[in-house]
Design a protein around this motif. Structure first.
Motif, PDB file in Angstrom:
ATOM      1  N   ARG A   1      -6.122  -2.154  10.998  1.00 57.89           N
ATOM      2  CA  ARG A   1      -5.956  -3.211  10.009  1.00 57.89           C
ATOM      3  C   ARG A   1      -4.461  -3.380   9.720  1.00 57.89           C
ATOM      4  O   ARG A   1      -3.667  -2.457   9.993  1.00 57.89           O
ATOM      5  CB  ARG A   1      -6.677  -2.862   8.699  1.00 57.89           C
ATOM      6  CG  ARG A   1      -6.299  -1.493   8.131  1.00 57.89           C
ATOM      7  CD  ARG A   1      -6.788  -1.282   6.715  1.00 57.89           C
ATOM      8  NE  ARG A   1      -6.096  -2.179   5.803  1.00 57.89           N
ATOM      9  CZ  ARG A   1      -6.698  -3.129   5.094  1.00 57.89           C
ATOM     10  NH1 ARG A   1      -8.003  -3.297   5.169  1.00 57.89           N
ATOM     11  NH2 ARG A   1      -5.994  -3.911   4.294  1.00 57.89           N
TER      12      ARG A   1
ATOM     13  N   ASP B   1       0.970  -4.110  11.258  1.00 54.08           N
ATOM     14  CA  ASP B   1       0.587  -2.720  11.007  1.00 54.08           C
ATOM     15  C   ASP B   1       1.816  -1.841  11.212  1.00 54.08           C
ATOM     16  O   ASP B   1       2.281  -1.657  12.349  1.00 54.08           O
ATOM     17  CB  ASP B   1      -0.541  -2.297  11.961  1.00 54.08           C
ATOM     18  CG  ASP B   1      -1.053  -0.889  11.696  1.00 54.08           C
ATOM     19  OD1 ASP B   1      -0.604  -0.257  10.717  1.00 54.08           O
ATOM     20  OD2 ASP B   1      -1.902  -0.407  12.470  1.00 54.08           O
TER      21      ASP B   1
ATOM     22  N   VAL C   1       3.544   5.635   7.907  1.00 56.08           N
ATOM     23  CA  VAL C   1       3.127   5.437   6.520  1.00 56.08           C
ATOM     24  C   VAL C   1       3.203   6.764   5.790  1.00 56.08           C
ATOM     25  O   VAL C   1       2.736   7.792   6.297  1.00 56.08           O
ATOM     26  CB  VAL C   1       1.695   4.865   6.440  1.00 56.08           C
ATOM     27  CG1 VAL C   1       1.275   4.674   4.986  1.00 56.08           C
ATOM     28  CG2 VAL C   1       1.604   3.555   7.196  1.00 56.08           C
TER      29      VAL C   1
ATOM     30  N   ALA D   1      -2.074  -0.454  -1.403  1.00 57.53           N
ATOM     31  CA  ALA D   1      -2.972  -1.540  -1.023  1.00 57.53           C
ATOM     32  C   ALA D   1      -2.246  -2.876  -1.036  1.00 57.53           C
ATOM     33  O   ALA D   1      -1.307  -3.089  -1.809  1.00 57.53           O
ATOM     34  CB  ALA D   1      -4.161  -1.583  -1.974  1.00 57.53           C
ATOM     35  N   LEU D   2      -2.682  -3.782  -0.173  1.00 57.93           N
ATOM     36  CA  LEU D   2      -2.191  -5.149  -0.228  1.00 57.93           C
ATOM     37  C   LEU D   2      -2.772  -5.853  -1.451  1.00 57.93           C
ATOM     38  O   LEU D   2      -3.873  -5.522  -1.895  1.00 57.93           O
ATOM     39  CB  LEU D   2      -2.613  -5.916   1.028  1.00 57.93           C
ATOM     40  CG  LEU D   2      -2.000  -5.488   2.362  1.00 57.93           C
ATOM     41  CD1 LEU D   2      -2.635  -6.261   3.508  1.00 57.93           C
ATOM     42  CD2 LEU D   2      -0.484  -5.688   2.360  1.00 57.93           C
TER      43      LEU D   2
ATOM     44  N   ASN E   1      -1.214  -3.390   7.269  1.00 59.44           N
ATOM     45  CA  ASN E   1      -0.853  -2.717   6.018  1.00 59.44           C
ATOM     46  C   ASN E   1       0.420  -3.299   5.395  1.00 59.44           C
ATOM     47  O   ASN E   1       0.942  -2.767   4.414  1.00 59.44           O
ATOM     48  CB  ASN E   1      -0.693  -1.206   6.232  1.00 59.44           C
ATOM     49  CG  ASN E   1       0.294  -0.860   7.345  1.00 59.44           C
ATOM     50  OD1 ASN E   1       1.119  -1.685   7.737  1.00 59.44           O
ATOM     51  ND2 ASN E   1       0.180   0.363   7.862  1.00 59.44           N
ATOM     52  N   HIS E   2       0.901  -4.410   5.979  1.00 59.98           N
ATOM     53  CA  HIS E   2       2.177  -4.968   5.532  1.00 59.98           C
ATOM     54  C   HIS E   2       2.163  -6.474   5.753  1.00 59.98           C
ATOM     55  O   HIS E   2       1.705  -6.946   6.810  1.00 59.98           O
ATOM     56  CB  HIS E   2       3.319  -4.338   6.332  1.00 59.98           C
ATOM     57  CG  HIS E   2       4.684  -4.632   5.810  1.00 59.98           C
ATOM     58  ND1 HIS E   2       5.504  -5.585   6.364  1.00 59.98           N
ATOM     59  CD2 HIS E   2       5.386  -4.079   4.786  1.00 59.98           C
ATOM     60  CE1 HIS E   2       6.665  -5.607   5.709  1.00 59.98           C
ATOM     61  NE2 HIS E   2       6.616  -4.714   4.753  1.00 59.98           N
TER      62      HIS E   2
ATOM     63  N   TYR F   1       1.250 -10.822   8.981  1.00 59.61           N
ATOM     64  CA  TYR F   1       0.523  -9.556   8.854  1.00 59.61           C
ATOM     65  C   TYR F   1       0.883  -8.635  10.013  1.00 59.61           C
ATOM     66  O   TYR F   1       0.856  -9.052  11.181  1.00 59.61           O
ATOM     67  CB  TYR F   1      -0.984  -9.807   8.889  1.00 59.61           C
ATOM     68  CG  TYR F   1      -1.571 -10.435   7.652  1.00 59.61           C
ATOM     69  CD1 TYR F   1      -2.324  -9.675   6.753  1.00 59.61           C
ATOM     70  CD2 TYR F   1      -1.413 -11.789   7.383  1.00 59.61           C
ATOM     71  CE1 TYR F   1      -2.889 -10.258   5.621  1.00 59.61           C
ATOM     72  CE2 TYR F   1      -1.964 -12.380   6.250  1.00 59.61           C
ATOM     73  CZ  TYR F   1      -2.702 -11.600   5.379  1.00 59.61           C
ATOM     74  OH  TYR F   1      -3.260 -12.164   4.258  1.00 59.61           O
TER      75      TYR F   1
ATOM     76  N   GLU G   1      -5.267  -9.471   0.991  1.00 59.11           N
ATOM     77  CA  GLU G   1      -6.342  -8.656   1.559  1.00 59.11           C
ATOM     78  C   GLU G   1      -7.548  -9.509   1.928  1.00 59.11           C
ATOM     79  O   GLU G   1      -8.305  -9.188   2.858  1.00 59.11           O
ATOM     80  CB  GLU G   1      -6.756  -7.577   0.549  1.00 59.11           C
ATOM     81  CG  GLU G   1      -7.932  -6.704   0.969  1.00 59.11           C
ATOM     82  CD  GLU G   1      -7.624  -5.825   2.169  1.00 59.11           C
ATOM     83  OE1 GLU G   1      -8.577  -5.495   2.903  1.00 59.11           O
ATOM     84  OE2 GLU G   1      -6.441  -5.476   2.377  1.00 59.11           O
TER      85      GLU G   1
ATOM     86  N   HIS H   1      -4.106   1.825  12.559  1.00 54.95           N
ATOM     87  CA  HIS H   1      -4.823   1.855  11.290  1.00 54.95           C
ATOM     88  C   HIS H   1      -6.002   0.887  11.261  1.00 54.95           C
ATOM     89  O   HIS H   1      -6.663   0.739  10.225  1.00 54.95           O
ATOM     90  CB  HIS H   1      -3.857   1.541  10.139  1.00 54.95           C
ATOM     91  CG  HIS H   1      -2.713   2.515  10.050  1.00 54.95           C
ATOM     92  ND1 HIS H   1      -1.432   2.209  10.440  1.00 54.95           N
ATOM     93  CD2 HIS H   1      -2.673   3.801   9.622  1.00 54.95           C
ATOM     94  CE1 HIS H   1      -0.642   3.257  10.260  1.00 54.95           C
ATOM     95  NE2 HIS H   1      -1.367   4.235   9.765  1.00 54.95           N
TER      96      HIS H   1
ATOM     97  N   SER I   1       2.466   4.192   1.279  1.00 54.38           N
ATOM     98  CA  SER I   1       1.063   3.793   1.296  1.00 54.38           C
ATOM     99  C   SER I   1       0.672   3.106  -0.010  1.00 54.38           C
ATOM    100  O   SER I   1       0.859   3.653  -1.101  1.00 54.38           O
ATOM    101  CB  SER I   1       0.179   5.023   1.520  1.00 54.38           C
ATOM    102  OG  SER I   1      -1.184   4.649   1.521  1.00 54.38           O
TER     103      SER I   1
END
Length: 230
Positions: free
Chosen positions: A96, A216, A220, A71-72, A98-99, A214, A77, A94, A69
């Motif tokens: 959104r 998800d 995580v 932040a981008l 995350n990767h 992008y 972002e 999620h 876990s």
């Protein structure tokens, strides 16, 4: 899985309607800023492969497909709220991405047909920078190498792949220096292109193109818990 209303009008009509194409998703100024941020990343952030180089944000997945876990980066972002407003991530666990994979393709480079696999929620959102490129889509299990259909990705566009096409097809970029035979009969998203007049000769010479992919990641892990912190 139902298609969010803002995406419904962007569905590519000829393949199964689970691919969506949006030209001019970002502005030329945003494109330039993103390119500058990518190129300013420290050299160790790049992974050099035989046919392209890439960055992985915030980090690579573990051998068991787990993402730590984090932040981008702010420059990546910045596009997430716009995707969320379109409903791209409504059904993702999620809500959104995350990767993000950043792939750079110079003329003559490509990637073999492949699938993204079960490590991710079955939605991929790809922003293209710098130059157009043709993405080839293949049905799984086909004996030949003839694409089922072709998608022309213009610079600054967003391509969203979901559902049936994500699960039952492969995608790849042919390693070539130009893309040929481009037109309404051969390009699945021709009617959705922002500037089809740029391809009226039916071909273009490739230039350096960068993609932001992008996704998800389903699994995580919290870094603090891994080291016994609560």
């Amino acid at each position: 899985m139902s298609t969010p209303a803002p995406l419904a009008a962007t569905a590519i009509p000829s393949p199964p309607p689970t691919i969506h194409y949006i030209p001019s998703f970002i502005t030329p100024a945003e494109e330039s800023s993103l390119q500058s941020s990518i190129l300013s990343q420290p050299k160790p952030k790049w992974t050099i492969l035989s046919h392209r180089r890439l960055q992985t944000h915030p980090s690579a997945l573990s051998s068991s497909n787990v993402l730590l876990s984090a932040a981008l980066p702010a420059f990546l972002e910045s596009l997430v709220p716009r995707m969320q407003a379109l409903g791209v991530w409504d059904h993702a666990p999620h809500k959104r991405p995350n990767h993000v994979l950043v792939n750079e393709y110079t003329p003559g480079e490509g990637i073999m047909p492949h699938e993204d696999g079960a490590a991710y929620h079955p939605v991929v959102a790809t922003v293209s920078l710098g130059a157009p490129i043709v993405l080839d889509i293949y049905e799984k299990g086909e004996g030949g190498r003839t694409p089922k259909f072709r998608i022309l990705q213009e610079p600054r566009s967003l391509l969203v792949t979901t559902g049936e096409v994500y699960a039952s097809h492969l995608h790849g970029i042919e390693a070539r220096t130009s893309d040929e035979d481009l037109g309404p009969e051969t390009v699945a998203n021709w009617a959705l292109l922002g500037e089809p007049q740029a391809f009226t000769e039916g071909r273009y010479e490739r230039q350096t193109r960068t993609s932001l992919t992008y996704r998800d990641v389903l699994k995580v892990a919290d870094v603090g818990r891994l080291f016994g912190r609560k």
